[in-house]
Design an enzyme around this catalytic site. Structure first.
Site, PDB file in Angstrom:
ATOM      1  N   ASP A 270       0.845  -1.192   0.000  1.00  0.00           N
ATOM      2  CA  ASP A 270       0.000   0.000   0.000  1.00  0.00           C
ATOM      3  C   ASP A 270       0.886   1.250   0.000  1.00  0.00           C
ATOM      4  OD1 ASP A 270      -2.216   1.601   0.103  1.00  0.00           O
ATOM      5  OD2 ASP A 270      -2.848   1.017   2.112  1.00  0.00           O
TER       6      ASP A 270
ATOM      7  N   CYS B 192      -5.668   4.694  -4.012  1.00  0.00           N
ATOM      8  CA  CYS B 192      -6.013   3.318  -3.629  1.00  0.00           C
ATOM      9  C   CYS B 192      -7.276   2.761  -4.276  1.00  0.00           C
ATOM     10  CB  CYS B 192      -6.177   3.236  -2.109  1.00  0.00           C
ATOM     11  SG  CYS B 192      -4.752   3.800  -1.161  1.00  0.00           S
TER      12      CYS B 192
ATOM     13  N   HIS C 137     -11.043  -1.597   1.081  1.00  0.00           N
ATOM     14  CA  HIS C 137     -11.230  -0.204   0.658  1.00  0.00           C
ATOM     15  C   HIS C 137     -12.017  -0.084  -0.656  1.00  0.00           C
ATOM     16  CE1 HIS C 137      -9.310   4.098   0.783  1.00  0.00           C
ATOM     17  NE2 HIS C 137     -10.594   4.063   1.146  1.00  0.00           N
TER      18      HIS C 137
ATOM     19  N   HIS D 167       1.391   2.213   4.276  1.00  0.00           N
ATOM     20  CA  HIS D 167       0.550   3.408   4.391  1.00  0.00           C
ATOM     21  C   HIS D 167       0.766   4.047   5.755  1.00  0.00           C
ATOM     22  CE1 HIS D 167      -2.984   5.978   4.170  1.00  0.00           C
ATOM     23  NE2 HIS D 167      -3.236   5.547   2.939  1.00  0.00           N
TER      24      HIS D 167
ATOM     25  N   ASP E 207      -0.152  -0.789  -5.023  1.00  0.00           N
ATOM     26  CA  ASP E 207      -1.354  -0.245  -5.669  1.00  0.00           C
ATOM     27  C   ASP E 207      -1.066   1.036  -6.440  1.00  0.00           C
ATOM     28  OD1 ASP E 207      -0.941   1.189  -3.336  1.00  0.00           O
ATOM     29  OD2 ASP E 207      -3.015   1.070  -2.636  1.00  0.00           O
TER      30      ASP E 207
END
Length: 592
Positions: free
Chosen positions: A42, A82, A143, A297, A349
């Site tokens: 991420d 994302c 998400h 993240h 991502d």
């Protein structure tokens, strides 16, 4: 060791693949298809990995994966943030086709309790492989939405998109989960609520003073209402941080909330335990496992074992912990005897966040030589991502491919490897990567790749195969702040439209085959093919637009405003709290 039956089946599909025969064309090969392990980081910068040129952050397990497999150097995400990127990954389609974009600045899903999400009529690779007999699991970040009409309808839930098993965060890791200074929404909400409190309080005091000095007459009712409103705004601003933590930072197993809010220091252990359990349960049948890391993240939750161990502060620590986690997962494959029958893929991502900066500390990733970062729709730093495939005995070890590829290509690749069929009732933008990975094809099937920012087309690349050139045009670029900087410092991400976006007519033109850093824009005076290239790309854009159909934009205001009746709650709302995980035990000692 593999069970004997599974070993012979795996050998059969290996030979078939090497001979160019698809599993779907080989009759019933239910035991012959490979396991598929997809690993996605991420916000991970491509410049933070050893095999992509970094020599200061230790990523030995990712590097080993590349040494044993195939590494893609021109792998790009379909979006630079994302939610739309992950939607494209799962469906093999530009996110604009599924409506997983916005038109008004809502770049990703903002809350768990919103109705927006991946539409139920979209087909994921998990749904196809599940129908083909695969055990399908998602562990980690989702998400892509949760509910539509109630807090338990789970219309957008992973289990409604083809996954048999889900364990992880329905939302996303974020700084607000730990009341961090780098805030995604808490700080802005607190500021707005405080402004409203001050306005209401000032109005109430003004009316009260007027009443006491007899400068105004009438009822005290307006004073009471204004005072009540001021009190509510004040209390909401005081508790909004706590409300966000409970509303968005929780874990689920399938449809059940197991931890609300999360206890972050044990999350890594829980994730690894879940991965191990899934592989053990399903090692005697083909499985698809998507491990969607919460790393790297912000707020960069890192266990004590790794804190302070890297040369690059907390971000480096978090990166090295993720690499260790990846090594633990690969070790699980070894221990369960499924390494040789498992296709492993690692990516991110999108690019690293340049704006994740606080005082003199950088909390976002490094994108190497590439310009820009997360949130920038066209610049390479926001969309260039790692792409590594390993399948022992099938894919050639140490192979490096310099052809344009996309995260969307994973969809047709794994669908066909799993014996499924790519849907014919919709446009699929991904292309099967297997011929390229095996070396039976020299060039990517992508001639053009389009780079959107929300619903706005920012850039397009053209792979001119006959000339060996890789062109890229930019129609729009964000205006960096401050002037001369390489990012939009002072805001979360760069905008896609509005006054802070520059429009280019004619477009900016770069030759990525000679200038991958996009440092020198070409002009008609410096590039004789300027108008030929820009005209060719313009025609490709028009052809692409003719394939688009109108859809509801899931991330626009309608689908992205919090609704209390959609909020998942372990308990009675708003008292959402539970802990059903217990103590999973401490992490094992790190091996040097």
């Amino acid at each position: 060791m593999l069970p004997l039956e599974h070993s012979w089946s795996w050998l059969a599909v290996t030979v078939g693949v090497l001979l160019g025969v698809r599993p779907s064309a080989c009759g019933d090969l239910s035991g012959a298809r490979p396991n598929i392990l997809l690993l996605m980081a991420d916000d991970f910068g491509i410049g933070d990995i050893g095999c992509y040129g970094n020599n200061s952050i230790r990523t030995p397990n990712i590097d080993r994966l590349a040494e044993d497999g195939v590494m893609l150097t021109q792998h790009v995400a379909a979006a630079s943030v994302c939610t739309p990127s992950r939607a494209a990954f799962l469906t093999g389609r530009y996110p604009l086709r599924s409506g997983m974009v916005s038109s008004n600045g809502y770049r990703v899903l903002q809350w768990t309790g919103v109705p927006g999400g991946l539409p139920t009529n979209e087909t994921t690779f998990a749904k196809i492989l599940k129908d083909r007999g695969y055990a399908t699991g998602l562990i980690g970040k989702w998400h892509l939405g949760l509910n539509c009409d109630s807090s338990s309808d789970h219309c957008h839930h992973p289990l409604n998109h083809g996954f048999d098993h889900f364990y992880g965060m329905p939302f996303s890791m974020m700084g607000d989960c730990v009341h961090w200074e780098l805030s995604e929404k808490r700080a802005g909400m607190e500021h707005k609520l405080n402004v409203c409190f001050q306005i209401m309080a000032f109005a109430a005091l003004t009316l009260t003073a007027g009443k006491l000095t007899r400068l105004t007459s009438g009822s005290w009712t307006p004073v009471i209402w204004l005072t009540t409103a001021a009190f509510l705004f004040f209390m909401t601003s005081y508790f909004v941080g706590v409300l966000i933590v409970h509303a968005d930072c929780f874990l689920m197993r399938n449809h059940t909330i197991t931890e609300q809010p999360m206890h972050f220091q044990r999350t890594t252990s829980l994730i690894l335990k879940e991965v191990s359990s899934f592989v053990q349960r399903n090692k005697h049948r083909p499985f698809l496992l998507f491990v969607s890391f919460l790393h790297v993240h912000t707020p960069l939750i890192t266990t004590e074992t790794f804190r302070g161990k890297s040369m690059h502060g907390l971000y480096g620590d978090n990166t090295e912990e993720m690499d260790w986690m990846l090594g633990q997962i690969l070790d699980t494959l070894d221990m369960e005897g499924v390494t040789n029958s498992t296709l492993v893929y690692f990516t991110s991502d999108h690019g690293g966040s340049l704006e994740a900066q606080l005082r003199n500390h950088q909390y976002g990733g490094w994108n190497g030589i590439y310009k820009g970062g997360k949130g920038m729709g066209g610049w390479e730093g926001g969309i260039r991502v790692p792409g590594i495939f390993r399948w022992p005995g099938v894919l050639p070890a140490g192979r490096v491919i310099h052809e344009p590829t996309s995260l969307m290509d994973v969809f047709p690749t794994v669908v066909q490897l799993g014996g499924g069929e790519v849907p014919q009732d919709r446009v699929i933008d991904g292309r099967d990567l297997l011929p390229l990975l095996l070396g039976t094809a020299q060039h990517s099937d992508h001639e053009f790749l389009l780079h959107y920012c929300e619903n706005s087309l920012h850039a397009v690349r053209w792979h001119q195969r006959d000339g060996g050139r890789l062109w890229k045009v930019h129609y729009r670029t964000p205006v960096f702040h401050p002037g001369g900087a390489g990012a939009c410092y002072g805001r979360g991400v760069c905008p896609c439209s509005g006054d802070h976006v520059a429009h280019h007519d004619p477009p900016l033109l770069f030759d990525l085959s000679r200038d991958p850093a996009e440092a020198h824009a070409l002009t008609p005076d410096t590039e004789p093919l300027f108008y030929q290239v820009t005209d060719t790309i313009a025609r490709a854009v028009e052809a692409h637009r003719r394939t688009l159909s109108p859809v509801r934009l899931q991330l626009d205001t309608w689908g992205n405003i919090w609704r209390p009746w959609l909020q998942p709650c372990c308990g009675h709302f708003p008292l959402c709290w539970c802990d059903r995980e217990g103590d999973p035990g401490s992490l094992p000692a790190r091996e040097n």
